[in-house]
Design a protein around this motif. Structure first.
Motif, mmCIF file in Angstrom:
data_model
loop_
_atom_site.group_PDB
_atom_site.id
_atom_site.type_symbol
_atom_site.label_atom_id
_atom_site.label_comp_id
_atom_site.label_asym_id
_atom_site.label_seq_id
_atom_site.Cartn_x
_atom_site.Cartn_y
_atom_site.Cartn_z
ATOM 1 N N HIS A 199 0.445 0.110 1.480
ATOM 2 C CA HIS A 199 1.237 -0.130 2.690
ATOM 3 C C HIS A 199 1.665 -1.598 2.774
ATOM 4 N N TYR B 217 -4.516 3.213 0.397
ATOM 5 C CA TYR B 217 -3.302 3.346 1.211
ATOM 6 C C TYR B 217 -2.918 2.005 1.836
ATOM 7 N N ASN C 86 10.386 8.143 3.506
ATOM 8 C CA ASN C 86 10.197 9.177 4.534
ATOM 9 C C ASN C 86 10.701 10.545 4.090
ATOM 10 N N TYR D 164 5.521 12.167 1.021
ATOM 11 C CA TYR D 164 5.276 11.682 2.384
ATOM 12 C C TYR D 164 4.320 12.586 3.187
ATOM 13 N N LEU E 276 -9.281 -4.206 11.756
ATOM 14 C CA LEU E 276 -9.200 -3.758 10.355
ATOM 15 C C LEU E 276 -9.994 -4.711 9.454
ATOM 16 N N MET F 47 0.794 12.947 1.773
ATOM 17 C CA MET F 47 0.066 11.692 2.008
ATOM 18 C C MET F 47 -0.466 11.638 3.448
ATOM 19 N N LEU F 48 0.409 12.021 4.416
ATOM 20 C CA LEU F 48 -0.035 12.015 5.815
ATOM 21 C C LEU F 48 -1.208 12.966 6.019
ATOM 22 N N HIS G 295 -0.239 2.946 16.401
ATOM 23 C CA HIS G 295 0.748 2.500 15.412
ATOM 24 C C HIS G 295 1.452 3.688 14.756
ATOM 25 N N PHE G 296 0.679 4.724 14.452
ATOM 26 C CA PHE G 296 1.265 5.909 13.820
ATOM 27 C C PHE G 296 2.315 6.538 14.743
ATOM 28 N N PHE H 95 -0.084 -8.501 6.001
ATOM 29 C CA PHE H 95 0.373 -7.812 7.215
ATOM 30 C C PHE H 95 0.955 -8.801 8.227
ATOM 31 N N PHE I 223 8.292 -6.778 17.319
ATOM 32 C CA PHE I 223 7.533 -8.034 17.233
ATOM 33 C C PHE I 223 8.122 -9.179 18.058
ATOM 34 N N ILE J 34 11.655 -2.666 13.876
ATOM 35 C CA ILE J 34 10.391 -3.392 13.670
ATOM 36 C C ILE J 34 10.528 -4.817 14.218
ATOM 37 N N LEU K 123 5.439 -2.928 2.597
ATOM 38 C CA LEU K 123 5.967 -3.703 3.727
ATOM 39 C C LEU K 123 6.550 -5.039 3.277
ATOM 40 N N MET L 92 5.404 4.360 15.009
ATOM 41 C CA MET L 92 6.241 4.401 13.808
ATOM 42 C C MET L 92 6.972 5.740 13.681
ATOM 43 N N TYR M 239 12.268 2.542 3.123
ATOM 44 C CA TYR M 239 11.646 3.468 4.088
ATOM 45 C C TYR M 239 12.433 4.767 4.256
ATOM 46 N N PHE N 129 14.464 -3.182 2.864
ATOM 47 C CA PHE N 129 13.453 -2.518 3.693
ATOM 48 C C PHE N 129 13.936 -1.123 4.132
#
Ligand code: HEM
Length: 199
Positions: free
Chosen positions: A28, A24, A50, A55, A152, A58-59, A116-117, A189, A136, A132, A32, A120, A46, A42
């Motif tokens: 991901h 995954y 979604n 989707y 990670l 997968m979750l 993060h989940f 990332f 940042f 996004i 991204l 998002m 997405y 982008f």
């Protein structure tokens, strides 16, 4: 004997759950990278993803495998498992990095994934690219993501060295291969916030 088998089966299942997350994470970082092709690419990706049929399944798979991986790790640790063969994989990581640091890193990673989940899921469908980018521009968010990515990296290095060792790759080789894979992923990332900052 049964006990030893259970230990080995548990380790294999944990590795399998970790592998699903590894796949995954690669998917991901690749998806991204559409961020570097601009807003339209982008947002289109997405918004399609979604609403796609994969989707929610997968979750579900991600949540189930994460829950299993964490639950098994915690129960094994609490049971202070010292069965023959259980320590086979332990000689690199826990000796260099004390157990406390390893567990703190793992806890930090889970906290990051949950944070993060949720963050998002709270994005609206309107212009995720801009949202996004806004995330940042906040220094505190940069710190959260930097710590999440460090956690990670540490955890992946640990998991990958175990798997490569099992595959029979020699010790100085598997360490280098694991470091290379981890750095490649982290580079992918981190390129997202970096491109926002230097836009
Ligand atoms: C700079 C780093 C990252 C960025 C910019 C980022 C961005 C995103 C975006 C845009 C989404 C999808 C939102 C949507 O569905 O509309 C998402 C979802 C998600 N991310 Fe990340 N992510 C990053 C790092 C990570 C890392 C390191 C992990 C795991 C260790 C992770 C795990 C997830 C998960 C589990 C989801 C929910 C499933 C999904 O929608 O794909 N992300 N992230």
């Amino acid at each position: 004997m049964n006990f030893i088998n259970n230990t080995i089966v548990q380790k294999k299942l944990m590795a399998f759950a970790g592998l699903i997350w590894f796949v995954y994470v690669i998917a991901h970082v690749l998806s991204l990278s559409s961020f570097h092709f601009g807003k339209q690419a982008f947002n289109d990706f997405y918004n399609w993803f979604n609403g796609s049929i994969i989707y929610w399944p997968m979750l579900f798979v991600l949540a189930a495998t994460l829950a299993f991986h964490v639950f098994t790790a915690v129960t094994r640790q609490l049971g202070n498992n010292v069965a023959i063969g259980a320590n086979r994989y332990h000689h690199i990581y826990p000796k260099i990095i004390p157990r406390f640091i390893a567990w703190s890193g793992a806890a930090m990673l889970i906290a990051f994934i949950v944070f993060h989940f949720v963050q998002m899921q709270l994005l609206s469908d309107l212009d995720p690219y801009q949202q996004i980018s806004n995330i940042f521009t906040q220094p505190v968010m940069l710190l959260v993501y930097i710590f999440g990515l460090i956690a990670l990296g540490m955890h992946l290095h640990h998991g990958l060295t175990n798997v490569l060792q099992t595959l029979g790759i020699s010790s100085n080789q598997y360490n280098l291969i694991a470091i290379f894979i981890v750095l490649l992923l982290l580079f992918g990332f981190i390129s997202i916030p970096v491109s926002v900052i230097y836009a």
